[in-house]
Design an enzyme around this catalytic site. Sequence first.
Site, PDB file in Angstrom:
ATOM      1  N   ARG A  96       0.147  -4.195   5.405  1.00 24.34           N
ATOM      2  CA  ARG A  96      -1.194  -3.884   4.912  1.00 24.34           C
ATOM      3  C   ARG A  96      -1.685  -5.030   4.040  1.00 24.34           C
ATOM      4  NH1 ARG A  96      -0.927  -0.780   1.230  1.00 24.34           N
ATOM      5  NH2 ARG A  96       1.211  -0.065   1.186  1.00 24.34           N
ATOM      6  N   TYR A 246      -2.037  -4.259  12.789  1.00 25.62           N
ATOM      7  CA  TYR A 246      -0.823  -3.666  12.234  1.00 25.62           C
ATOM      8  C   TYR A 246      -1.050  -2.363  11.461  1.00 25.62           C
ATOM      9  CZ  TYR A 246       4.030  -3.713  10.997  1.00 25.62           C
ATOM     10  OH  TYR A 246       5.356  -3.392  10.911  1.00 25.62           O
ATOM     11  N   LYS A 255      -3.900   5.598   6.443  1.00 23.73           N
ATOM     12  CA  LYS A 255      -4.279   5.323   5.051  1.00 23.73           C
ATOM     13  C   LYS A 255      -5.805   5.358   4.860  1.00 23.73           C
ATOM     14  CE  LYS A 255       0.050   4.463   4.092  1.00 23.73           C
ATOM     15  NZ  LYS A 255       0.863   5.452   3.386  1.00 23.73           N
ATOM     16  N   HIS A 275      -0.670  10.833  -1.253  1.00 23.63           N
ATOM     17  CA  HIS A 275       0.374  10.026  -0.612  1.00 23.63           C
ATOM     18  C   HIS A 275       1.719  10.715  -0.857  1.00 23.63           C
ATOM     19  CE1 HIS A 275       2.329   5.753  -0.325  1.00 23.63           C
ATOM     20  NE2 HIS A 275       2.298   6.338   0.842  1.00 23.63           N
ATOM     21  N   SER A 297       5.002   3.073  -1.701  1.00 24.83           N
ATOM     22  CA  SER A 297       5.529   2.676  -0.398  1.00 24.83           C
ATOM     23  C   SER A 297       6.946   2.119  -0.539  1.00 24.83           C
ATOM     24  CB  SER A 297       4.642   1.584   0.201  1.00 24.83           C
ATOM     25  OG  SER A 297       3.313   2.015   0.200  1.00 24.83           O
ATOM     26  N   CYS A 299       9.884   3.485  -1.135  1.00 27.54           N
ATOM     27  CA  CYS A 299      10.814   4.022  -2.139  1.00 27.54           C
ATOM     28  C   CYS A 299      11.701   5.087  -1.513  1.00 27.54           C
ATOM     29  CB  CYS A 299      10.051   4.683  -3.285  1.00 27.54           C
ATOM     30  SG  CYS A 299       9.457   3.539  -4.509  1.00 27.54           S
ATOM     31  N   ASP A 322       4.590  11.345   4.671  1.00 24.61           N
ATOM     32  CA  ASP A 322       3.754  10.313   4.037  1.00 24.61           C
ATOM     33  C   ASP A 322       2.489  10.838   3.363  1.00 24.61           C
ATOM     34  OD1 ASP A 322       3.444   7.533   3.444  1.00 24.61           O
ATOM     35  OD2 ASP A 322       1.889   7.394   4.970  1.00 24.61           O
ATOM     36  N   ARG A 419       8.801  -1.426  11.533  1.00 22.80           N
ATOM     37  CA  ARG A 419       8.541   0.022  11.574  1.00 22.80           C
ATOM     38  C   ARG A 419       8.998   0.677  12.867  1.00 22.80           C
ATOM     39  NH1 ARG A 419       5.559   2.242   6.992  1.00 22.80           N
ATOM     40  NH2 ARG A 419       5.112   0.423   5.737  1.00 22.80           N
TER      41      ARG A 419
HETATM   42  C1  OXD Z   1       2.858   2.744   3.206  1.00 18.10           C
HETATM   43  C2  OXD Z   1       3.084   3.316   4.536  1.00 18.10           C
HETATM   44  O1  OXD Z   1       2.678   1.538   3.086  1.00 18.10           O
HETATM   45  O2  OXD Z   1       3.346   4.515   4.617  1.00 18.10           O
HETATM   46  O3  OXD Z   1       2.861   3.512   2.238  1.00 18.10           O
HETATM   47  O4  OXD Z   1       2.978   2.583   5.525  1.00 18.10           O
HETATM   48 MN    MN Z   2       2.974   5.528   2.761  1.00 24.23          MN
END
Ligand code: OXD
Ligand code: MN
Length: 636
Positions: A96, A246, A255, A275, A297, A299, A322, A419
């Site tokens: 991102r 991406y 998001k 989130h 993100s 974690c 998520d 991913r």
């Molecule tokens: C993030 C994702 O970046 O879930 O939080 O991709």
């Molecule tokens: Mn996320």
Amino acid sequence: MEDISVPFSEVHYLTIEKVGNVPVTKGNFQSLPAHVQTWLAQMIQLCTPKAVYISDGSQEEATIVTKKLVDYGQLSPLKKYENCYICRTDPRDVARVESKTFIVTNDKHSSVPHSREGAKCILGLWMSPQDISKELDTRFPGCMTGRTLMVIPFSMGPVGSPLSKIGVQVTDSYYVLLSMRVMTRVSPDIWRHLAHGEEFVRCLHSVGVPLPAAQPIVNNWPCNPEKTMIVHFPDPRKVMSFGSGYGGNSLLGKKCFALRIAGRIAKDEGWLAEHMLIMSITNPKGEEKFIAAAFPSACGKTNLAMLTPTIPGYTVQCVGDDIAWMRFDKKTGELRAINPEAGFFGVAPGTNMKTNPNAILTCLKNSIFTNVGETADSGFYWEGLEDETPAGTEVTSWTGEKYKLGEDKTKKSSHPNARFCCPARQCPIIHSRWEDPAGVPISAIIFGGRRPEGVPLVIESLNWKHGVFLASQLKSESTAAAEFTGKQIMHDPFAMRPFVGYNFGHYIQHWLDFEKDPNNKLPKIFHVNWFRLDENNKFLWPGFGDNIRVLDWIIRRVNNEDVADVSPVGLLPKKGSINLDGLDINWEKLLSIPKDYWTGDIEETLTWLDGQLGDDLPQDIRAEIQKQKDRISQLN
Ligand code: OXD
Ligand code: MN
């Protein structure tokens, strides 16, 4: 790059429908709801594609598109599994891009807070409608020349649920078409739900490479990194994303819609778009509780959502990993949550049969892997799978380099933000109610981050306001999911820093306001830290499946068991109240609240929040900070 048009497949297209002079190669444009047609006609005029393709989300469609992408060379099959594919992006398009993500409103401060002079606001980037128009005018006109414009109707949340919302994404990326089909519910049914002019979120995406391409295309992954821009218009509920193919930049349901735009809708309508993962825990007595948990993100949210308990008698089931949309039920006062997504777009490195067997088992079929390595026997490989892959196995890295496992430890197979994208329904522990249109009732909300120093394993907030304060001061080590480098501790309030779609001060106030309705059954709020280190930089807590021990304590607190002591920073577990059977834990170190650390931390928190939010920082949070400061000053 050549466009890879999908062939005309159905007989009724013997007479080819056209929009303007652009042929429709699949679907029936005239049958779409009138307001959708109007918008699409504008998009077609703007982007000048060579064809229009209306997706139906079917397996047949996915099979045809996948074959096209394999022939073109953007996907290749991972033959070891059923219907799995690997994709390597242009190495400039891997995460991102927060620095190029904007919110556009007439009034700047409905989007971003009144930061103090000299404090660079990191809680959202605003641009005026006039300035953004100039930017967009250099990007979107003609951006799909030579390509096919695909129309994807999708629902975030179960189709037809009162908690769900509808979007339509236009894209020129077939990878996006395939991924949206996994991550959202794509179906022609959506059109019926828009038949009476109902609102939908308008999502426009282009990789930004009209044909013939002005520059060489790397790895058969068209993108335009110099001009990437992801733009949100919360008022007309619109997203325009250019230049990146991406993840969160291009799968606009995730998001952009489910957090930034939905957050604004939620503010207007009185609910929450967060989130957060959603999971259920059933204890040995058979009592089930649902919790939602927010972490920045990377974690380990996906790991926690699918945790395999290490203590007997507990069952964990996953509802989402998520995003959570949550609403207080007007009748019962319960907080009901749905997972608006239909798939997992998880960080691959670090995922293995020890850390998250359920994720591995979820992605063994019907999945797309991006920027991971590939073994010689056509399997996936990434850092973290060492123990499950024989040494000497030949791996081709995400950059195309071949090497043998174990021979050169400096080699990396995968990008840190590589991913897997897989259907949630394949998860072995997916909850039977994960698509319940009424959502599931949330009893506890957890916030957490990677905090190597000072922060105890678990803290329960003293009350709702204190909980909202705990969430406002959330911090974590930075992540590969965005463009940051190095291990810095970053503020990430509510784990929403990159995802909030309106003034963060108003967002915090929105949370505080839920207390005003006496009908609302407010869940208890907790803060957890699995990542505290000792003086030798060793983790003090084993994490992963052992986190069930903390969740168990949290649920006992939800049941008001007397297992907590008040401390200056919140309620802490009484010694002996967390099941540590079989573990060797230094409880004192794990739970300590060093006065020096907390004195510095609360000052830093105040300075940061005040700098970022200025007068938009709610008074209730200032009061909480002052109270916490006073309590900390009394620490020994
Ligand atoms: C993030 C994702 O970046 O879930 O939080 O991709
Ligand atoms: Mn996320």
